[in-house]
Design an enzyme around this catalytic site. Structure first.
Site: not given
Length: 181
Positions: A101-103
């Site tokens: 998730i995210c980066a």
């Protein structure tokens, strides 16, 4: 067993939300301290967590899923771990689910694990999804890789992970019990 890799600078919501929801689903979730001298890992917002095991204790024998929370510099710290890389290569080779998730999906891209996969990530990391077909969706699931955009969709991400391992009926029960329907 599900491993959640925690490196200093991890995004707290992106780690704790899946841990909570997957444990509500009665799954075995083990947190792993990555790149730290002890079990203490500090998130990007100063919240300290005591992990269950050190990265050296990781064993892939009963592995069902690995989760990489984003955050900075947590994502970079995950990317610098040879153990994380080895476990992810095992996952790709043996069809074990990976959640990022995210980066954190950028870690998979940098290690050429997204070829032909539809994936998403936090804005600005699209260029690091090497080999992937980028999607603007909140959560994408393709070829046993689940990616999500960021902290704001951590609950949606966690429910998708639960659904993959427990099925829709149990996941919907948990959603309802948490007032998420």
């Amino acid at each position: 067993m599900i491993y959640v890799f925690l490196a200093d600078g991890f995004e707290e919501i992106e780690a704790i939300t899946p841990i909570d929801i997957l444990r509500r689903a009665e799954l075995e979730v083990v947190t792993v301290a990555v790149g730290t001298p002890n079990l203490t890992v500090t998130g990007s917002h100063g919240i300290t967590v005591i992990a269950d095991i050190m990265q050296e204790k990781v064993n892939t024998d009963q592995l069902e899923m690995v989760i990489l929370p984003g955050g900075m510099p947590g994502t970079l710290n995950l990317k610098s771990s040879n153990i994380v890389r080895s476990v992810l290569e095992h996952c790709r080779q043996y069809g074990v689910y990976i959640g990022a998730i995210c980066a954190a999906p950028s870690v998979l891209g940098c290690w050429n694990m997204l070829d032909g996969v539809t994936a998403t990530c936090f804005d600005g990391f699209e260029k690091d999804l090497i080999g992937a077909q980028y999607s603007p969706l909140h959560v994408c699931c393709d070829q046993k890789i689940v990616t999500a955009r960021g902290a704001g969709v951590a609950v949606e991400f966690a429910f998708k992970l639960a659904e993959l391992l427990c099925g829709t009926e149990k996941t919907n029960f948990i959603r309802k019990s948490m007032q998420c329907q």
